[in-house]
Design a protein around this motif. Structure first.
Motif, short mmCIF file in Angstrom:
data_model
loop_
_atom_site.label_atom_id
_atom_site.label_comp_id
_atom_site.label_asym_id
_atom_site.label_seq_id
_atom_site.Cartn_x
_atom_site.Cartn_y
_atom_site.Cartn_z
N LEU A 7 0.82 -1.21 0.00
CA LEU A 7 0.00 0.00 0.00
C LEU A 7 0.86 1.27 0.00
O LEU A 7 0.62 2.19 -0.78
N LEU A 8 1.84 1.31 0.89
CA LEU A 8 2.61 2.53 1.06
C LEU A 8 3.64 2.73 -0.06
O LEU A 8 3.92 3.86 -0.44
N ALA A 9 4.20 1.65 -0.55
CA ALA A 9 5.24 1.78 -1.57
C ALA A 9 4.67 1.98 -2.97
O ALA A 9 5.33 2.59 -3.82
N ASN A 10 3.45 1.49 -3.20
CA ASN A 10 2.93 1.53 -4.57
C ASN A 10 1.50 2.08 -4.69
O ASN A 10 1.26 3.04 -5.42
N VAL A 11 0.56 1.49 -3.96
CA VAL A 11 -0.86 1.75 -4.22
C VAL A 11 -1.27 3.17 -3.86
O VAL A 11 -1.85 3.89 -4.68
N LEU A 12 -1.02 3.60 -2.63
CA LEU A 12 -1.53 4.90 -2.18
C LEU A 12 -0.96 6.08 -2.96
O LEU A 12 -1.72 6.98 -3.34
#
Length: 566
Positions: free
Chosen positions: A179-184
């Motif tokens: 989530l933090l490295a890519n999605v958000l």
């Protein structure tokens, strides 16, 4: 199997503990890109498996000893950053960390209440979904103090903490990192790598010091014979100022004249035929071309053979606290001295030109001994390398922490106290802060901190896993695989809440915001994945303060959620 159980492990259960630790660290090496299973989870899984296989109980005092040692070390490590976060400039990050931690507690409590989970599974869900291993021990202590539970019920609920954690932690770690490295960032159309590069340029803007930045730096030392007319007649100070005005870090550290090495002074006037020792960053020396600008290179072993030193210094001098690295480099006492690393909260910190020096930071200074030692004294307290741990300091801290954790208030007949482990955490924070502020005593070197912190926790969870192993199958059946889905939701929701507030309300820059969220959920794997995606260490700037706050709050939540479900 019977031979191992009856002849080795039952009479010598300590051997089973160390076999579990070995297997756990081996499991912890399983890695996919920047995400690893981790030694703690590996030791818990190995403990559950070997405990189920051999059914050999281990004395509870052993795990308590390792856990209280771990919590003191944890507090000691994050103490300086925890108290720094209470200052005005750190409050936005602290606020967001608190929001994420509270949201996580509420989500786990809501799920557990709706599905009728007892205190054991509730705490296991919280610890695994929010990736805080310390919850296992704190919740276990809290369950042990609940009134109305028989010893068998206490053991059952404590075992369920470990089982719930083991089910939810791996997915919680992976989801947080993804989530933090890519999605958000992509959700709002941001490129984390581009944003990090832009922020790095902004942080370095307005400074012209070439000592710090991305890339490769190596300090080199060479000797040259003065022959160029532009150099002849200049003082050492004039030469160095000229190089600094051109953005180069080039120093003349020694001068030989007529066969004798002169006492080093900035006012020495260079004469033709002098042999000078030139200290510089390799890239600057290549760009300068000293053979063309000074004269032919000389091989002067004695001139180049002075003693160099690499010295750690803990920042504490008021006159230099708050200075940026670039400003610090302009100080007269820093001539010829290089700042090569900066450590904050026990971890290497991404050092930029604009990075401000804070009380308790450890700077690594490199240069000639005669220059490094005085510079270190100007900045704070030099810390010579020592592998000796001040056990008076450690033992007294754990003892005092345990003592303040014993007294209990009673609310509705339920005893509420910090417990000895919670007290050790609080005293670790205080002692770590005191050590950073007054670093002349209480030495706990990195190796000792690792032993108490990482190995202490791993030994603790290994024992927890061994004791919970025999009931693992029945406990997992009681929890149900739906716990895995609930754990995933409990991981994601606090991050989304924190992202919305951090991005749209607090207007945090994306790399910093991702670091804050990773720190708030104490997910070390996530900050590694974020830095990899950002192609920079910049997100770590937002990680340290929330990591300290998250470690404290989520650890305390282990007791809170037990009391909420009683």
């Amino acid at each position: 199997m019977n031979f191992l159980r009856d002849e080795i492990f039952k009479p010598y259960p300590e051997l089973l503990v160390f076999l579990t630790v070995a297997a756990g660290f081996l499991l912890g090496r399983i890695r996919r890109r920047a995400i690893a299973l981790g030694a703690v989870t590996g030791c818990l899984l190995a403990g559950l498996a070997l405990g189920w296989l051999f059914e050999v109980p281990v004395n509870g005092t052993v795990k308590s000893l390792f856990f209280i040692m771990f919590l003191f070390a944890l507090g000691y490590r994050v103490g300086p950053q925890f108290f720094r976060g209470l200052r005005k400039d750190g409050l936005p990050q602290v606020l967001l960390a608190v929001v994420v931690c509270v949201a996580g507690l509420l989500v786990c409590w809501l799920f557990a209440a709706l599905l009728g989970y007892g205190p054991g599974l509730s705490a296991g869900l919280l610890g695994g979904a929010l990736t805080q291993s310390a919850v296992i021990g704190v919740a276990g202590d809290a369950i042990g103090s609940l009134p109305g539970l028989s010893p068998d019920q206490v053991t059952e609920q404590q075992n369920l903490v470990a089982i719930g954690y083991a089910v939810t932690y791996p997915l919680g770690t992976v989801l947080c990192a993804i989530l933090l490295a890519n999605v958000l960032p992509r959700l709002v159309g941001r490129d984390l790598a581009a944003d990090s590069a832009e922020l790095a340029r902004e942080l370095d803007a307005g400074t012209d010091d070439p000592d710090v930045g991305d890339g490769y730096y190596e300090v080199v030392l060479r000797a040259f014979t003065v022959a160029h007319p532009d150099v002849v007649g200049q003082t050492v100070e004039q030469f160095e100022r000229r190089q600094a005005s051109l953005g180069r870090r080039i120093y003349l550290t020694r001068v030989r004249r007529d066969g004798k090495i002169l006492p080093q002074e900035q006012g020495i006037v260079l004469a033709e035929g002098d042999v000078v020792a030139v200290s510089a960053i390799r890239g600057d020396l290549v760009a300068y071309d000293p053979e063309r600008e000074i004269g032919p290179e000389a091989d002067d072993v004695e001139l180049l053979g002075y003693r160099t030193e690499t010295l750690h210094v803990v920042a504490g001098a008021k006159a230099h606290l708050g200075q940026s690295i670039a400003e610090l480099r302009r100080e007269p006492f820093m001539v010829g001295v290089y700042v090569t690393e900066l450590h904050r909260s026990g971890a290497k910190y991404p050092m930029r030109l604009s990075t401000e020096v804070e009380r308790g930071d450890t700077l690594l200074l490199t240069g000639p001994q005669r220059l490094v030692v005085p510079a270190a004294r100007q900045l704070g307290t030099p810390v010579p390398t020592s592998f000796a741990t001040d056990m008076v300091w450690v033992g007294l801290g754990i003892f005092l922490g345990g003592c303040i954790g014993i007294p209990a208030l009673h609310a509705g007949g339920v005893p509420i106290s910090l417990s000895t482990s919670g007290g050790a955490l609080i005293m670790g924070l205080v002692f770590g802060w005191l050590r950073a502020k007054y670093p002349t005593f209480g030495n706990v070197p990195g190796g000792a901190q690792w032993f108490m912190d990482t190995l202490g926790l791993c030994l603790f969870v290994a024992v927890v896993g061994i004791n919970a192993g025999p009931s693992f199958t029945s406990g997992l059946a009681q929890a149900g695989w739906g716990l895995l889905l609930l754990g995933a939701v409990a991981t994601v929701v606090p991050l989304l809440v924190g992202f919305v507030i951090g991005h749209w309300v607090l207007k945090m820059r994306m790399p910093i915001l991702m670091g804050v969220l990773a720190g708030a959920q104490t997910t070390t794997a996530a900050i590694g994945a974020i830095n990899e995606s950002a192609k920079s260490q910049i997100p770590t700037i937002g990680y340290t303060i929330p990591y300290a706050v998250g470690n404290v709050l989520l650890t305390i939540w282990g007791a809170v959620i037990v009391l909420l479900h009683h």
